[in-house]
Design an enzyme around this catalytic site. Structure first.
Site, PDB file in Angstrom:
ATOM      1  N   SER A  98       0.791  -1.230   0.000  1.00  0.00           N
ATOM      2  CA  SER A  98       0.000   0.000   0.000  1.00  0.00           C
ATOM      3  C   SER A  98       0.822   1.278   0.000  1.00  0.00           C
ATOM      4  CB  SER A  98      -0.946   0.015   1.211  1.00  0.00           C
ATOM      5  OG  SER A  98      -0.219   0.024   2.428  1.00  0.00           O
ATOM      6  N   ASP A 115      -1.686  -9.381   8.387  1.00  0.00           N
ATOM      7  CA  ASP A 115      -0.428  -9.128   9.086  1.00  0.00           C
ATOM      8  C   ASP A 115       0.447 -10.356   8.887  1.00  0.00           C
ATOM      9  OD1 ASP A 115       1.665  -8.742  10.826  1.00  0.00           O
ATOM     10  OD2 ASP A 115       0.417  -8.349  12.590  1.00  0.00           O
ATOM     11  N   ASN A 161       7.834  -8.081   0.577  1.00  0.00           N
ATOM     12  CA  ASN A 161       8.269  -6.697   0.769  1.00  0.00           C
ATOM     13  C   ASN A 161       7.899  -6.137   2.134  1.00  0.00           C
ATOM     14  OD1 ASN A 161       8.892  -3.788  -0.154  1.00  0.00           O
ATOM     15  ND2 ASN A 161       6.727  -3.708   0.413  1.00  0.00           N
ATOM     16  N   SER A 180      17.629  -5.079   2.358  1.00  0.00           N
ATOM     17  CA  SER A 180      18.092  -3.704   2.580  1.00  0.00           C
ATOM     18  C   SER A 180      19.610  -3.716   2.654  1.00  0.00           C
ATOM     19  CB  SER A 180      17.510  -3.172   3.897  1.00  0.00           C
ATOM     20  OG  SER A 180      18.159  -1.984   4.313  1.00  0.00           O
ATOM     21  N   TYR A 205      16.620  -4.425  13.466  1.00  0.00           N
ATOM     22  CA  TYR A 205      16.304  -4.260  12.042  1.00  0.00           C
ATOM     23  C   TYR A 205      17.404  -4.880  11.175  1.00  0.00           C
ATOM     24  CZ  TYR A 205      14.793  -1.874   7.740  1.00  0.00           C
ATOM     25  OH  TYR A 205      14.360  -1.595   6.460  1.00  0.00           O
ATOM     26  N   ALA A 243      17.314  -8.714  11.292  1.00  0.00           N
ATOM     27  CA  ALA A 243      16.207  -9.246  10.495  1.00  0.00           C
ATOM     28  C   ALA A 243      16.535  -9.204   9.009  1.00  0.00           C
ATOM     29  CB  ALA A 243      14.928  -8.462  10.785  1.00  0.00           C
ATOM     30  N   ILE A 283      15.987   4.914   0.042  1.00  0.00           N
ATOM     31  CA  ILE A 283      14.829   5.099  -0.836  1.00  0.00           C
ATOM     32  C   ILE A 283      13.877   6.104  -0.199  1.00  0.00           C
ATOM     33  CG2 ILE A 283      12.968   3.960  -2.082  1.00  0.00           C
ATOM     34  CD1 ILE A 283      15.724   2.898  -2.876  1.00  0.00           C
TER      35      ILE A 283
END
Length: 256
Positions: free
Chosen positions: A11, A60, A87, A146, A159, A162, A192
């Protein structure tokens, strides 16, 4: 006949860019979102505007039941899944030095950013295998990680861990699914322009434009990632699997 893509976290941000790019390339899309239905409906309108179908599914990916429902609804809507784009992901609720970071934050990041894609891939891969494989429609799986998979940020340790896990996730599924003709790819976006990076815009503006962080001196856009996904979807990398594709303006280059 249009191919079908399932894009998680579709979204906003990178997911939105990927979804629109796939629609422009002739894909129908399952638009997964966690909370923001209004944003998902805007993406749905963009897909429809391009002559393709979009099916919205709130789920979720950290939830076992939601993952199963997401796949079931995708199959009910389109009958097959030709492309999975893992994603969806969340940022830390609060950046905290690893000397002070909490287990609650760690568990949240791992559940959504690593466990979710791992087991969603398991579900979708089983469907891809059972639906059959032929030259015109070889299923593919994309994992969006990433530069944080290898660039240490001590105030975002959960983060980074992961995202690093997604690298091995990609290698594992690429190895396991090769015999079924299903190629798996890891995309590593750099800096980004999205909602997630909006709060640190001034920091990265300085790093990019004043401190030579990347050879290509601009912010990345969600469309940059979308174009890479389209190349994969169109089978332009047929002899590659488990491959890391950097979309980072050259950040990964070691320079003297």
């Amino acid at each position: 006949m249009s191919k079908t893509a399932l894009v998680t976290g579709a979204s906003r941000g990178i997911g939105r860019g990927i979804t629109i790019a796939l629609a422009e390339a002739g894909h129908d899309v399952v638009v997964n979102y966690a909370r923001n239905r209004e944003a998902a409906e805007e993406v749905q309108a963009e897909v429809t505007k391009r002559g393709q179908k979009a099916h919205l599914v709130q789920a979720d990916i950290a939830s076992t039941d939601d993952r199963q429902r997401l796949v079931d609804e995708a199959m009910n809507a389109f009958g097959r899944i030709d492309l999975l784009v893992n994603n969806a992901g969340v940022a830390p609720t609060q950046r905290a030095d690893i000397l002070e970071a909490t287990e609650e934050s760690f568990d949240r990041l791992i559940s959504t950013n690593l466990k979710g894609p791992y087991f969603l891939t398991q579900l979708v891969a089983a469907r891809m295998i059972s639906q059959g494989n032929h030259d015109e429609s070889k299923p593919k799986i994309v994992v969006v990680s990433s530069i944080s998979a290898y660039a240490a940020s001590v105030d975002r340790g959960d983060y980074c861990i992961a995202k690093a896990g997604l690298t091995m996730l990609t290698q594992l599924w690429a190895t396991r699914l090769a015999e079924h003709g299903i190629n798996v790819y890891e995309l590593r976006p750099g800096i980004i322009a999205t909602d997630m990076t909006g709060g640190v815009k001034a920091k990265y503006d300085k790093l990019i434009f004043e401190q030579d962080l990347t050879p290509i001196k601009r912010w990345g856009e969600p469309e940059d990632v979308g174009k890479a996904v389209v190349a994969i979807a169109q089978d332009l990398l047929p002899f590659s699997t488990g491959q890391v594709i950097d979309i980072d303006g050259g950040f990964h280059l070691r320079r003297l």
